[in-house]
Design a protein around this motif. Sequence first.
Motif, mmCIF file in Angstrom:
data_model
loop_
_atom_site.group_PDB
_atom_site.id
_atom_site.type_symbol
_atom_site.label_atom_id
_atom_site.label_comp_id
_atom_site.label_asym_id
_atom_site.label_seq_id
_atom_site.Cartn_x
_atom_site.Cartn_y
_atom_site.Cartn_z
ATOM 1 N N PRO A 1 0.841 -1.204 0.000
ATOM 2 C CA PRO A 1 0.000 0.000 0.000
ATOM 3 C C PRO A 1 0.873 1.250 0.000
ATOM 4 C CG PRO A 1 -0.743 -1.575 1.658
ATOM 5 C CD PRO A 1 0.577 -2.068 1.164
ATOM 6 N N ALA A 2 0.417 2.290 -0.671
ATOM 7 C CA ALA A 2 1.220 3.509 -0.787
ATOM 8 C C ALA A 2 0.308 4.714 -0.940
ATOM 9 C CB ALA A 2 2.183 3.421 -1.973
ATOM 10 N N LEU A 3 0.826 5.882 -0.543
ATOM 11 C CA LEU A 3 0.105 7.139 -0.672
ATOM 12 C C LEU A 3 0.873 8.077 -1.599
ATOM 13 C CD1 LEU A 3 -0.907 7.769 3.046
ATOM 14 C CD2 LEU A 3 -2.479 7.302 1.145
ATOM 15 N N PRO A 4 0.155 8.927 -2.314
ATOM 16 C CA PRO A 4 0.852 9.934 -3.124
ATOM 17 C C PRO A 4 1.575 10.939 -2.237
ATOM 18 C CG PRO A 4 -1.522 10.314 -3.137
ATOM 19 C CD PRO A 4 -1.309 9.013 -2.444
ATOM 20 N N VAL A 5 2.585 11.585 -2.802
ATOM 21 C CA VAL A 5 3.361 12.611 -2.127
ATOM 22 C C VAL A 5 3.160 13.921 -2.869
ATOM 23 C CG1 VAL A 5 5.683 13.388 -1.484
ATOM 24 C CG2 VAL A 5 5.063 10.959 -1.292
ATOM 25 N N ARG A 6 2.828 14.966 -2.130
ATOM 26 C CA ARG A 6 2.583 16.247 -2.783
ATOM 27 C C ARG A 6 3.850 16.752 -3.472
ATOM 28 N NH1 ARG A 6 0.239 21.128 0.685
ATOM 29 N NH2 ARG A 6 -1.604 19.773 0.631
ATOM 30 N N GLY A 7 3.717 17.071 -4.761
ATOM 31 C CA GLY A 7 4.813 17.655 -5.511
ATOM 32 C C GLY A 7 5.834 16.669 -6.037
ATOM 33 N N PHE B 1 4.714 7.168 -1.218
ATOM 34 C CA PHE B 1 5.171 6.813 0.126
ATOM 35 C C PHE B 1 4.650 5.419 0.462
ATOM 36 C CE2 PHE B 1 4.934 6.612 4.729
ATOM 37 C CZ PHE B 1 6.107 7.231 5.142
ATOM 38 N N PRO B 2 5.532 4.414 0.621
ATOM 39 C CA PRO B 2 5.069 3.064 0.942
ATOM 40 C C PRO B 2 4.668 2.954 2.411
ATOM 41 C CG PRO B 2 7.464 3.118 0.876
ATOM 42 C CD PRO B 2 6.999 4.503 0.496
ATOM 43 N N VAL B 3 3.532 2.342 2.656
ATOM 44 C CA VAL B 3 3.006 2.235 4.023
ATOM 45 C C VAL B 3 3.415 0.906 4.635
ATOM 46 C CG1 VAL B 3 0.925 2.197 5.441
ATOM 47 C CG2 VAL B 3 1.053 3.724 3.453
ATOM 48 N N ALA B 4 4.026 0.972 5.816
ATOM 49 C CA ALA B 4 4.433 -0.235 6.525
ATOM 50 C C ALA B 4 3.361 -0.661 7.531
ATOM 51 C CB ALA B 4 5.772 0.000 7.235
ATOM 52 N N ASP C 1 5.989 3.694 8.493
ATOM 53 C CA ASP C 1 4.925 3.680 9.492
ATOM 54 C C ASP C 1 4.147 4.995 9.465
ATOM 55 O OD1 ASP C 1 5.577 1.161 10.401
ATOM 56 O OD2 ASP C 1 6.725 1.872 12.140
ATOM 57 N N LEU C 2 2.839 4.908 9.688
ATOM 58 C CA LEU C 2 1.982 6.081 9.847
ATOM 59 C C LEU C 2 1.483 6.122 11.284
ATOM 60 C CD1 LEU C 2 -0.253 5.950 6.627
ATOM 61 C CD2 LEU C 2 1.877 7.213 6.967
ATOM 62 N N ILE C 3 1.404 7.333 11.837
ATOM 63 C CA ILE C 3 0.886 7.524 13.189
ATOM 64 C C ILE C 3 -0.285 8.499 13.120
ATOM 65 C CG2 ILE C 3 1.399 8.235 15.548
ATOM 66 C CD1 ILE C 3 4.377 7.713 14.911
ATOM 67 N N PHE C 4 -1.486 8.020 13.422
ATOM 68 C CA PHE C 4 -2.672 8.864 13.553
ATOM 69 C C PHE C 4 -2.666 9.418 14.977
ATOM 70 C CE2 PHE C 4 -3.626 6.831 9.704
ATOM 71 C CZ PHE C 4 -4.808 7.300 9.143
ATOM 72 N N THR C 5 -2.661 10.744 15.121
ATOM 73 C CA THR C 5 -2.291 11.362 16.392
ATOM 74 C C THR C 5 -3.450 11.699 17.322
ATOM 75 O OG1 THR C 5 -2.248 13.544 15.322
ATOM 76 C CG2 THR C 5 -0.174 12.306 15.412
ATOM 77 N N GLY C 6 -4.653 11.258 17.021
ATOM 78 C CA GLY C 6 -5.796 11.510 17.898
ATOM 79 C C GLY C 6 -6.768 12.494 17.288
#
Length: 228
Positions: free
Chosen positions: A12-18, A23-26, A193-198
């Motif tokens: 899984p991956a997300l686009p990067v602005r510009g 960005f590969p998601v771990a 890694d992604l961190i959702f911060t609340g």
Amino acid sequence: MTDFVFPPLVTPALPVRGRAARFPVARVFCIGRNYRWSADEPAPREMPAWFMKPATAVVPAQDRLPYPPGTGDFCPEVELVVAVGRGGRDIEPAQAEDRHIWGYAVGLDLTRRDLRQQAKRVGGPWEPAKAFDHSAPCSPIVPAAAGGHPREGAIRLTVNGAERQRADLSELLWPVRELVAMLSRSVTLMAGDLIFTGTPAGVGPLHPGDVVCASVAGISEFSLTVSH
């Protein structure tokens, strides 16, 4: 060359602005209560709880938001998302931004809230409530090298034009650098890694046809329509 019994899943991956690169998601770490939900709520003495979603739950936030099966209480929670570019263990808070955080995004921590309430009553796991398909839509990643490290700015969610959630990043009970350090004391963080911060107060249900708009000032905003 490794011989697999079937083709491995695409990362899984997300686009990067510009940028053309993605960005590969771990892994996906989600922080629990990290804003005050009432004015008289006392300051926390301990770091917040956290849980995980699978990387496959992450999808680019665009156009449609599928209504998941098995729930009658489907809720969005807007969050600042931290993208880790360099892993590590026992990270010092003062080093988190310069050495480990690659960028930021806006995400939704989607919840089957009725299943979460049921799990809380019986002491069951949260995965059925939190780890379902498409449960972590995200905006494109904004590289910290381009946008810096946000410490203030409005975080907001509306449904059909009506404001449902609003706070400021300066109101995070535990700032981003402390969250990165806390997680790294429990697990070795990895690049990707992604961190959702609340999320701020104001959680409520969605229905098919609703239009959800999420934003963090200076980072990104997006709009999704809930579909059957």
